[in-house]
Design an enzyme around this catalytic site. Structure first.
Site, PDB file in Angstrom:
ATOM      1  N   ILE A   1       0.884  -1.166   0.000  1.00  0.00           N
ATOM      2  CA  ILE A   1       0.000   0.000   0.000  1.00  0.00           C
ATOM      3  C   ILE A   1       0.918   1.211   0.000  1.00  0.00           C
ATOM      4  CG2 ILE A   1      -1.953   1.136   1.102  1.00  0.00           C
ATOM      5  CD1 ILE A   1      -2.472  -1.779   0.306  1.00  0.00           C
TER       6      ILE A   1
ATOM      7  N   GLN B   1       9.844   5.819  -0.770  1.00  0.00           N
ATOM      8  CA  GLN B   1       8.423   6.122  -0.685  1.00  0.00           C
ATOM      9  C   GLN B   1       7.746   5.193   0.322  1.00  0.00           C
ATOM     10  OE1 GLN B   1       7.433   8.845  -1.937  1.00  0.00           O
ATOM     11  NE2 GLN B   1       5.267   8.822  -1.369  1.00  0.00           N
ATOM     12  N   LEU B   2       7.114   5.787   1.312  1.00  0.00           N
ATOM     13  CA  LEU B   2       6.465   5.043   2.390  1.00  0.00           C
ATOM     14  C   LEU B   2       5.492   4.011   1.824  1.00  0.00           C
ATOM     15  CD1 LEU B   2       6.039   4.873   5.520  1.00  0.00           C
ATOM     16  CD2 LEU B   2       4.049   6.373   5.157  1.00  0.00           C
ATOM     17  N   HIS B   3       5.659   2.759   2.256  1.00  0.00           N
ATOM     18  CA  HIS B   3       4.758   1.704   1.794  1.00  0.00           C
ATOM     19  C   HIS B   3       4.510   0.703   2.913  1.00  0.00           C
ATOM     20  CE1 HIS B   3       8.913   0.537   0.717  1.00  0.00           C
ATOM     21  NE2 HIS B   3       8.552  -0.713   0.943  1.00  0.00           N
ATOM     22  N   LEU B   4       3.263   0.272   2.987  1.00  0.00           N
ATOM     23  CA  LEU B   4       2.809  -0.704   3.971  1.00  0.00           C
ATOM     24  C   LEU B   4       2.802  -2.085   3.326  1.00  0.00           C
ATOM     25  CD1 LEU B   4       1.356  -1.432   6.712  1.00  0.00           C
ATOM     26  CD2 LEU B   4      -0.797  -0.971   5.501  1.00  0.00           C
TER      27      LEU B   4
END
Length: 638
Positions: free
Chosen positions: A481, A537-540
């Site tokens: 995500i 880039q921030l990702h879950l």
């Protein structure tokens, strides 16, 4: 057909100067020798009516005269003329032709003689003009016993392929048992050879008579390891090109735990030859090294080793110590020692493979092509590249101790002064440390900023997030995500103003979990972030807990999802809500912890054994994972 004698071809090539590819002397002889191995003569059956073979200048002039004298109605008899028994395609002693070259040639220097010697197979013919002490260590192929008077075939050294030259680890000053060490070298090489593509591994020692080299050569021959992918070589590891004719892009250093010059042997020699540039570059990547670990350091172009030998990277690797006079002695505990030594070679070869993949991408694809074909991962459809000529212009370093995130690559840093966040890929962490992202590591960032350009790679595009499959999933179901907000490179950039975004990413992750559970109710999921991701880039991560994937290959992959390095989404949300930021647990020792089952916590020696255990483990998940919805499963699951 110009079928000139091999002797003439090689002697001409040796004396040639000013070649645009800088091929002269022994290097030119090597190329000609390699070409001659593949020489094919024309045949009448291929459609020719007449073939005339010319073996010297006089025959060439005669042929020119015959054909130029023909009139419109004249013809020559059909057939094959002048063919002799085919000249040996492979020459047993290039040096013979260098020595017999007409007149003295300044090109045939002492260095070039060494280079040419390195191309020659070991002839057992007693009247060979080559002296025994000039012979190099042969490629590691089983040698057939020839009858008296026959010569062994030559195996020329191809200097156009990426090469890792490495010494034997821990067998000198650290006094590791040679029999056990040779077994580990051969077994680890055998495991990695199929992954090399056109690259190769070379075990280097100063002399052919080295005991460890002899053992490795014999054991590798028994296992029929491809001799073009792995062989042994006699020479100084810091002079392999100039004095041995063996071009190596990458060399390994048997380092000390401080990663400092000193001591003796290979470590002292490499640091001295590379100059202060290597020590500085090493300090920028790591301050120390644990036994069994390796760190890949880019060699600055100002280094003498780079300019003289063409070495682009040095891989520092530390093995186990059995010498009571040295730190961290294992006191003859060979159970642990063998495990650490195997881990050291694995880390070394993994670092080389990761470097190959990263560098080859820069050769074979533009950045946009890479994004289109491989989604967001750095490690797909690897091509063959040239490590020496195609380096990242910003000194990329790859450490096998830093394998993280979603890709099969290890983490990449670019070393140069930088401050703040920018589209160029630089970032200041919450610890005040600066970091920059290599080109491949920004793939997620580009997808987040322009998702419409990558519709084939994403599952869902929403107002502030993008959902996509992990390019190298570590389980049956593994998606990301991805936040679209600028300035959120990783978890360290998250603050309280981002709380709603974190909650939304978590909710979207749960929605996809529900979808996956409808497809397979036996799956169990965990949602979380890597403390120090490999991709910008921030990702879950939304990942099923079966960990059944061919891309889960090593300890770092496992520990990045099954230690405190992996921060549960619910914990992150709670911490940001309470403290304004998330706790970052990026201690690299977490990634090198022993392999333990995420359910019963039993220890396992390697990934295959761990995967086998996981398939049958029925122990409930630990209590801390069952709290606060850290694990997500179907309602009726145990």
């Amino acid at each position: 057909m110009l079928d000139l004698p091999t002797q003439l071809c090689i002697s001409r090539s040796v004396k040639r100067t000013g070649h645009e590819g800088n091929l002269q002397g022994g290097k030119a002889a090597a190329v000609v020798n390699r070409m001659l191995q593949k020489k094919e003569l024309p045949k009448l059956s291929e459609g020719f009516s007449r073939i005339t073979f010319c073996h010297n200048d006089a025959e060439v002039q005669a042929a020119l005269g015959a054909y130029s004298g023909l009139g419109p109605s004249d013809s020559l008899p059909p057939g094959c003329f002048g063919q002799k028994s085919q000249d040996a395609k492979v020459q047993v002693g290039i040096m013979k032709f260098l020595k017999k070259a007409e007149g003295p040639s300044p090109v045939v220097s002492k260095v070039n003689r060494h280079q040419s010697d390195a191309l020659i197979g070991n002839s057992e013919k007693k009247d060979s003009s080559l002296e025994r002490e000039q012979m190099p260590i042969l490629p590691n192929a089983p040698q057939k016993e020839e009858s008296k008077g026959k010569e062994n075939a030559v195996q020329a050294i191809d200097n156009d392929v990426p090469t890792l030259a490495f010494p034997s680890i821990s067998t000198a000053d650290f006094q590791f048992n040679l029999e056990k060490a040779s077994d580990i070298i051969v077994e680890t090489v055998e495991e990695f050879v199929p992954k090399l593509g056109n690259a190769r591994l070379v075990l280097v020692d100063l002399t052919r008579e080295s005991k460890i080299v002899s053992l490795v050569r014999a054991k590798a021959a028994k296992k029929s390891i491809d001799s073009s992918k792995f062989f042994t070589f006699a020479g100084n590891i810091i002079e392999l090109s100039t004095k041995g004719g063996l071009n190596c892009n990458v060399i390994a250093n048997a380092a000390n735990w401080r990663l400092k010059p000193g001591g003796g042997g290979v470590n002292a020699a490499i640091f001295k030859a590379a100059g202060g540039d290597l020590e500085k570059a090493t300090n920028e990547q790591a301050k120390s090294l644990l036994p069994g670990s390796a760190v890949v350091v880019p060699l600055p172009s100002t280094s003498p080793l780079y300019n003289r030998e063409g070495i682009t990277h040095v891989i520092h690797v530390l093995g186990p110590n059995m010498n009571p006079q040295r730190p961290n002695c294992l006191n003859k505990d060979y159970n642990k020692g063998c495990m650490v030594l195997r881990q050291a070679y694995t880390s070394l070869f993994e670092g080389f493979l990761s470097l190959l993949k990263l560098q080859e991408k820069s050769v074979t694809k533009t950045h946009e092509e890479f994004l289109h074909h491989s989604g967001h991962g750095p490690d797909k459809n690897v091509g063959n590249g040239d490590l020496k000529n195609k380096r990242d212009d910003a000194n990329v370093s790859i450490s096998s101790k830093k394998s993280r995130g979603s890709g099969d690559e290890v983490e990449t840093h670019i070393t140069r002064p930088r401050t703040g966040n920018s589209d160029s890929g630089t970032q200041t962490t919450n610890r005040g440390m600066t970091k920059a992202w290599g080109s491949w590591a920004q793939a997620l960032y580009h997808i987040a900023m322009n998702p419409e350009r990558h519709k084939d790679d994403v599952l869902e595009i929403l107002e502030d997030v993008v959902v996509l499959n992990d390019a190298y999933p570590k389980a049956q179901k593994h998606i990301l995500i991805l936040a679209q907000a600028r300035g959120l490179d990783c978890l360290a950039d998250v603050h309280q103003v981002h709380l709603e975004l974190l909650r939304r990413m978590h909710a979207i992750g749960l929605k996809w979990v529900e979808k996956f559970l409808h497809e397979d109710s036996q799956l169990v999921f965990r949602l979380g972030y890597h403390s120090a991701p490999s991709m910008r880039q921030l990702h879950l991560h939304v990942i099923s807990q079966d960990f059944n994937s061919v891309h889960l290959k090593n300890k770092k992959h496992w520990n990045s999802f099954n230690t405190a390095f992996f921060r549960d989404s619910v914990d992150v949300i709670e911490e940001v809500n309470k403290n304004g930021k998330a706790m970052i647990k990026d201690d690299e020792s977490l990634l090198s912890m022993e392999l333990r089952c995420h359910r019963c916590r039993s220890a396992h020696p390697n990934i295959p054994r761990l995967k086998s255990h996981i398939q049958n483990c029925q122990v409930p998940f630990p209590a801390f994972l069952l709290q606060s919805d850290r694990l997500v499963r179907a309602p009726d699951s145990n």
